[in-house]
Design a protein around this motif. Structure first.
Motif, mmCIF file in Angstrom:
data_model
loop_
_atom_site.group_PDB
_atom_site.id
_atom_site.type_symbol
_atom_site.label_atom_id
_atom_site.label_comp_id
_atom_site.label_asym_id
_atom_site.label_seq_id
_atom_site.Cartn_x
_atom_site.Cartn_y
_atom_site.Cartn_z
ATOM 1 N N ARG A 71 0.918 -1.049 -0.110
ATOM 2 C CA ARG A 71 0.145 0.118 -0.070
ATOM 3 C C ARG A 71 0.817 1.180 -0.147
ATOM 4 N N ARG A 72 0.459 2.406 -0.584
ATOM 5 C CA ARG A 72 1.356 3.529 -0.820
ATOM 6 C C ARG A 72 1.239 4.304 0.710
ATOM 7 N N ALA A 73 2.219 4.566 0.949
ATOM 8 C CA ALA A 73 2.366 5.354 2.387
ATOM 9 C C ALA A 73 1.632 6.834 2.238
ATOM 10 N N THR A 74 0.923 7.205 3.431
ATOM 11 C CA THR A 74 0.181 8.279 3.386
ATOM 12 C C THR A 74 0.919 9.354 4.547
ATOM 13 N N ASP A 75 0.525 10.544 4.427
ATOM 14 C CA ASP A 75 0.920 11.292 5.642
ATOM 15 C C ASP A 75 -0.257 11.661 6.351
ATOM 16 N N LEU A 76 -1.362 10.798 6.259
ATOM 17 C CA LEU A 76 -2.594 11.106 7.248
ATOM 18 C C LEU A 76 -2.370 10.731 8.733
ATOM 19 N N PRO A 77 -2.975 11.439 9.687
ATOM 20 C CA PRO A 77 -2.980 10.905 11.160
ATOM 21 C C PRO A 77 -3.466 9.409 10.853
ATOM 22 N N PRO A 78 -3.001 8.582 11.800
ATOM 23 C CA PRO A 78 -3.367 7.196 11.973
ATOM 24 C C PRO A 78 -4.955 6.902 11.861
ATOM 25 N N ARG A 79 -5.908 7.521 12.541
ATOM 26 C CA ARG A 79 -7.036 7.412 12.671
ATOM 27 C C ARG A 79 -7.540 7.570 11.178
ATOM 28 N N GLU A 80 -7.505 8.755 10.611
ATOM 29 C CA GLU A 80 -7.918 8.974 9.401
ATOM 30 C C GLU A 80 -7.168 8.051 8.244
ATOM 31 N N ASP A 81 -6.027 7.627 8.463
ATOM 32 C CA ASP A 81 -5.364 6.483 7.505
ATOM 33 C C ASP A 81 -6.258 5.399 7.721
ATOM 34 N N ALA A 82 -6.608 4.780 8.814
ATOM 35 C CA ALA A 82 -7.520 3.656 9.296
ATOM 36 C C ALA A 82 -8.660 3.699 8.511
ATOM 37 N N LEU A 83 -9.307 4.806 8.647
ATOM 38 C CA LEU A 83 -10.707 5.185 7.820
ATOM 39 C C LEU A 83 -10.723 5.029 6.493
ATOM 40 N N ALA A 84 -9.313 5.517 5.909
ATOM 41 C CA ALA A 84 -9.079 5.605 4.415
ATOM 42 C C ALA A 84 -9.000 4.387 4.133
ATOM 43 N N ALA A 85 -8.204 3.465 4.619
ATOM 44 C CA ALA A 85 -7.855 1.910 4.230
ATOM 45 C C ALA A 85 -9.123 1.258 4.266
#
Lengths: 180, 194
Positions: A71-85
């Motif tokens: 998966r491509r790395a993101t610079d989102l906060p962990p919670r938002e990153d989990a929601l995006a995933a």
């Protein structure tokens, strides 16, 4: 975790978006065409079916690439990153489910109309005519397709929001230099 | 009582009479009337008629003397898609309001071999009568458990829908429609026994 998308991933992403939009638009048109315009209706359905199957192939290819490249790395906060995933996971599930359900809808339909992939290649019958199952599948295919389009619009909206916030996710998907 | 016994014996005798010539009535309980039409190599649509009645005069010993009359309720046309069924009942096709009955009467039967016959007759659809040929096959002729002789009579033929004024949708529905009529006839169960 990959830093950038492979060009094939970018290409397949936009191809999927185009195929979903075209498939959805065709669904509206093909079901609105009067029954007596049979030849037109037939070919619109065939185009819809081929588009759906191409989308399915594109998604399978994307999942294979993602499994290989990560998966491509993101610079989102962990919670938002989990929601995006999670959002992406649901998108992938719908991208697989909608064409598969569409195939089975055509497969169980009351008239034995073949699915001609790209207008040429007849695809095999899996379940065969089944009025009760057809009734369920046609509704499920429609509801999940609407869900897919709504989610895809949300996905596009969030991509634009990230872009406005200065994140390079949209630019990266467009093949421009990532700000990440 | 004596009369009842006499009647029972008579019925039993009639029931076991083998290869007796007779008049047989048949309808949708005894078989099917189906049709199919191609869509220029893309696929084939199938349909049928759910209500019909017919009379078959047949002598198993002289099958070439067979006579057949069939009347079909045009409004009973059935096909899997409701829009298609409505289309077939409408004026472009069977026009069931103006022409509620389809009829066929055989005028000659030519023997090909013991089980195959060539039948000619008059077919009337939408008020238009045309000569129609059908191929008849007598299949699976055998004695059933009660001693009656049973056979499947299958008639097949092709009609040109255009001949009967059904010329709509020619870009998607072929002109030639194949018919298949399949009836199970119990030879021992003639309506009038003779």
């Amino acid at each position: 975790m990959a830093v950038e998308w492979h060009p094939a991933q970018r290409w397949l992403h936009w191809a999927t978006a185009g195929l979903v939009a075209a498939g959805f638009a065709l669904a509206w048109v093909m079901t609105s065409v009067p029954f007596r315009q049979m030849a037109l209706k037939f070919w619109l359905y065939q185009a819809h079916k081929s588009i759906g199957l191409l989308a399915l192939l594109a998604v399978v290819a994307r999942l294979m690439l993602r499994a290989r490249l990560g998966r491509r790395a993101t610079d989102l906060p962990p919670r938002e990153d989990a929601l995006a995933a999670a959002g992406h996971a649901v998108l992938y599930i719908l991208l697989l489910a909608v064409p598969l359900l569409g195939y089975l809808t055509a497969d169980t339909a009351p008239l034995r109309i073949p699915t001609l992939f790209l207008g040429l290649l007849p695809l095999p019958v899996v379940l065969g005519r089944d009025a009760a199952l057809f009734g369920v599948l046609v509704t499920l295919h429609r509801v999940l397709a609407i869900g897919l389009v709504v989610l895809a619009i949300g996905h596009a909206g969030l991509a634009l929001r990230h872009h406005a916030a200065g994140r390079g996710v949209l630019a990266a998907m467009l093949g421009r230099r990532s700000a990440l | 009582m004596a009369r009842l016994i006499f009647l029972a014996v008579l019925l039993m005798t009639a029931g076991t009479a083998r290869a007796a010539p007779g008049l047989y009535a048949f309808d949708q309980r005894h078989g099917t009337i189906g049709f199919n039409v191609g869509h220029f190599g893309l696929f084939t649509s199938e349909g049928g008629f759910e209500r019909f009645s017919g009379r078959l005069t047949i002598d198993p010993a002289r099958l070439e003397d067979t006579r057949v009359e069939v009347t079909i309720d045009a409004a009973s046309v059935a096909i899997a898609v409701p829009e298609a069924a409505s289309m077939l009942k409408a004026p472009d096709y069977f026009d069931v309001t103006q022409h509620p009955a389809i009829s066929f009467g055989a005028t000659s039967v030519e023997r090909r071999d013991d089980t195959h016959f060539h039948l000619r007759g008059q077919l009337r659809i939408r008020g238009i009568t045309r000569e129609q040929a059908m191929e008849i096959a007598i299949l699976d002729r055998h004695a059933d458990g009660s001693g009656s002789e049973v056979a499947d009579v299958v008639a097949s033929g092709e009609i040109s829908r255009g001949d009967f004024g059904m010329v709509a949708d020619r870009s998607f529905i072929e002109d030639v429609v194949r018919l298949r009529i399949s009836m199970r006839i119990r030879f021992g169960a003639a309506v009038n026994g003779g």
